[in-house]
Write an enzyme that holds these catalytic residues in place. Structure first.
Site, PDB file in Angstrom:
ATOM      1  N   HIS A   3       0.832  -1.203   0.000  1.00 16.73           N
ATOM      2  CA  HIS A   3       0.000   0.000   0.000  1.00 16.73           C
ATOM      3  C   HIS A   3       0.869   1.257   0.000  1.00 16.73           C
ATOM      4  CE1 HIS A   3      -3.650   2.347   1.375  1.00 16.73           C
ATOM      5  NE2 HIS A   3      -2.672   3.157   1.765  1.00 16.73           N
ATOM      6  N   GLU A   4       1.837   1.296   0.918  1.00 18.03           N
ATOM      7  CA  GLU A   4       2.710   2.473   1.006  1.00 18.03           C
ATOM      8  C   GLU A   4       3.661   2.558  -0.192  1.00 18.03           C
ATOM      9  OE1 GLU A   4       1.881   4.582   3.004  1.00 18.03           O
ATOM     10  OE2 GLU A   4       0.684   3.423   4.411  1.00 18.03           O
TER      11      GLU A   4
ATOM     12  N   HIS B 214       1.886   4.382  -2.958  1.00 21.64           N
ATOM     13  CA  HIS B 214       1.970   5.837  -2.805  1.00 21.64           C
ATOM     14  C   HIS B 214       3.320   6.356  -3.288  1.00 21.64           C
ATOM     15  CE1 HIS B 214      -1.779   6.207  -0.734  1.00 21.64           C
ATOM     16  NE2 HIS B 214      -1.391   5.600   0.373  1.00 21.64           N
TER      17      HIS B 214
END
Length: 249
Positions: free
Chosen positions: A53-54, A57
């Site tokens: 998820h990170e 980003h």
């Protein structure tokens, strides 16, 4: 530079290895061993998904113009790079174990002034929850297509459901969550100021509402279950996986 920077860290590979061990144990025809396997599969897989998820980003931030993510180590998938370990990993894992709610991990620090335009800012915010959705779809389809052993199907299905829940939760337009981050560049400056002030506490209020007000929590779970079914998820296997994961209840 980005190809050299995108190198999974040894710690991330260890997390994947633990998840793989859990997958293997979940196929063993023994209740205790199978339960241990499902717990390892879900905890290991969820930790890996927090990193992905990170990473989503950070990857889109790099493509959007913020090359500082390389030097911060965000592209290594190392969970130690993603802000505070307690907020990023321990609290999400604790919330998952206690209530089955996929609490978002700590965010990467993006230099939004370096991003080239508003579309890049929105893409950075959306990349995280979309990573969860893609992972949920892949896991759900893997179970449907391969028809694995019941224990493995249960563990992977519950993990897939958690990814879908994480997507639904993160896409909400609440300050501090990615859904709001995607809209923020297009909001009037005064609204952005209000959102910045609410960013620290708004997600906590949301989680309190989801847990403390049953109708709202039920609506959240209903939407997540419906989307899980749309992407090919096995509801029965996911329920069994959740039941065995929370074996102490």
């Amino acid at each position: 530079m980005i190809r050299q920077a995108v190198r999974p860290s040894p710690l991330f590979l260890l997390i994947l290895a633990i998840t793989a061990v859990g997958c293997f144990l979940s196929t063993v025809d023994n209740q205790v061993v199978m339960t241990i396997g499902i717990v390892l599969t879900v905890l290991g897989g969820w930790t890996a998904s927090l990193c992905l998820h990170e990473f989503g980003h950070a990857f889109f931030a790099y493509r959007g113009g913020d090359h500082s993510v390389v030097f911060k180590g965000y592209l290594t998938l190392d969970p130690r790079r993603y802000t505070d370990p307690v907020l990023s990993l321990l609290l999400p894992l604790l919330f998952l174990a206690i209530g089955g709610i996929p609490l978002p991990g700590g965010a990467v620090w993006i230099n939004r002034h370096a991003l080239r335009d508003k579309r890049a800012e929105s893409a950075v915010s959306l990349a995280g929850p979309l990573a969860n959705l893609v992972l949920g779809i892949v896991l759900a389809l893997a179970v449907t297509i391969t028809q694995p052993a019941p224990g493995l199907a249960a563990g992977l299905s519950y993990l897939a459901l958690l990814q879908v829940m994480a997507f639904v939760l993160n896409i909400l337009p609440v300050p501090g969550l990615d859904g709001y981050g995607a809209l923020e560049p297009y909001l009037p400056y005064r609204w952005q100021e209000m959102g910045a002030k609410a960013r620290q506490w708004a997600p906590l209020v949301l989680f309190a509402v989801l847990i403390g007000i049953p109708p709202i929590g039920a609506a959240f779970h209903s939407v997540s279950q419906a989307l899980f079914g749309l992407v090919g998820g096995n509801d029965l296997a996911a329920f069994l996986g959740q039941y065995m994961f929370m074996f102490w209840r």
